[in-house]
Design a protein around this motif. Structure first.
Motif, short mmCIF file in Angstrom:
data_model
loop_
_atom_site.label_atom_id
_atom_site.label_comp_id
_atom_site.label_asym_id
_atom_site.label_seq_id
_atom_site.Cartn_x
_atom_site.Cartn_y
_atom_site.Cartn_z
N PRO A 27 0.79 -1.23 0.00
CA PRO A 27 0.00 0.00 0.00
C PRO A 27 0.83 1.29 0.00
O PRO A 27 0.29 2.36 -0.21
CB PRO A 27 -0.82 -0.11 1.29
N ASN A 81 -3.48 -2.06 -3.52
CA ASN A 81 -3.48 -1.29 -4.76
C ASN A 81 -4.36 -0.05 -4.66
O ASN A 81 -3.99 1.03 -5.14
CB ASN A 81 -3.94 -2.15 -5.94
N ALA A 82 -5.51 -0.20 -4.06
CA ALA A 82 -6.42 0.93 -3.91
C ALA A 82 -5.78 2.03 -3.07
O ALA A 82 -5.85 3.22 -3.43
CB ALA A 82 -7.74 0.48 -3.29
N LEU A 83 -5.14 1.65 -1.97
CA LEU A 83 -4.48 2.65 -1.12
C LEU A 83 -3.31 3.32 -1.86
O LEU A 83 -3.14 4.53 -1.78
CB LEU A 83 -3.98 2.00 0.17
N SER A 104 -2.85 3.62 -5.11
CA SER A 104 -3.39 4.47 -6.18
C SER A 104 -3.95 5.77 -5.61
O SER A 104 -3.72 6.86 -6.16
CB SER A 104 -4.47 3.71 -6.94
N HIS A 105 -4.67 5.67 -4.50
CA HIS A 105 -5.21 6.86 -3.85
C HIS A 105 -4.10 7.79 -3.37
O HIS A 105 -4.21 9.01 -3.46
CB HIS A 105 -6.11 6.46 -2.68
N LEU A 106 -3.01 7.19 -2.89
CA LEU A 106 -1.88 7.98 -2.38
C LEU A 106 -1.31 8.91 -3.45
O LEU A 106 -0.93 10.04 -3.15
CB LEU A 106 -0.79 7.02 -1.87
N SER A 148 -2.98 9.83 -6.30
CA SER A 148 -4.05 10.39 -7.14
C SER A 148 -4.10 11.91 -7.16
O SER A 148 -4.55 12.50 -8.14
CB SER A 148 -5.41 9.84 -6.69
N ARG A 149 -3.63 12.56 -6.14
CA ARG A 149 -3.71 14.04 -6.10
C ARG A 149 -2.54 14.72 -6.79
O ARG A 149 -2.52 15.93 -6.92
CB ARG A 149 -3.81 14.51 -4.66
N SER A 207 0.22 10.39 -10.80
CA SER A 207 -0.94 9.58 -11.16
C SER A 207 -0.92 9.20 -12.63
O SER A 207 -1.51 8.19 -13.02
CB SER A 207 -2.25 10.29 -10.80
#
Length: 147
Positions: A28, A56-58, A60-62, A64-65, A70
């Motif tokens: 993550p 993967n979700a964490l 990707s979110h990390l 994303s901004r 990204s």
């Protein structure tokens, strides 16, 4: 191992920055990908593979901004070679290495992190032997935990 050291080791073997780098099993917090992308390889794409959808979700979110990260850090949820999340056995490790050897682009580099102490590295100097050999010992654990 620090990311700066990893970058230094990588650049010792390349004449130009890699176009793409793949990380397998990053979890993550893909700190190596992020740091290499942000501070060392600003034009490189990073393909991050992990079997764990929440990781993967964490990850990707990390990123994303950050528009640049990204765009360049791609996260894939996949079970490479259908290897389970259980501890990899020797046969599965061999299968993974053989898969990479077959599918990597010519001259592509493979950087491995492991819990092994490298004892000997032999690179052939004659045409009789075509493969390099690495002898390593697993760090830590009990002698009965051999794989």
């Amino acid at each position: 191992m620090s990311i700066k050291l990893e970058f230094s080791l990588l650049t010792k073997h390349t004449t130009h920055p890699p176009t793409n780098i793949a990380f397998v099993g990053f979890g993550p917090m893909p700190l190596s990908s992020i740091t290499l992308a942000k501070f060392h390889l600003p034009n490189t794409g990073f393909y991050n593979f992990d079997i764990d959808p929440p990781a993967n979700a964490l990850a990707s979110h990390l990123v994303s901004r950050d528009p640049d990260l990204s765009r360049r850090l791609i996260f894939h949820t996949t079970d490479l070679l259908n290897i389970t999340t259980e501890v990899l056995h020797k046969e599965a490790k061999v299968k993974a290495i053989e898969y990479l050897e077959k599918h990597m682009a010519p001259e592509a580099l493979l950087m491995l992190r492991s819990g092994f102490e490298v004892l000997t590295i032999y690179h052939p100097t004659t045409s009789e032997v075509i493969n390099s050999v690495v002898i390593a010992r697993k760090l830590g654990g009990q002698a009965s935990e051999k794989q």
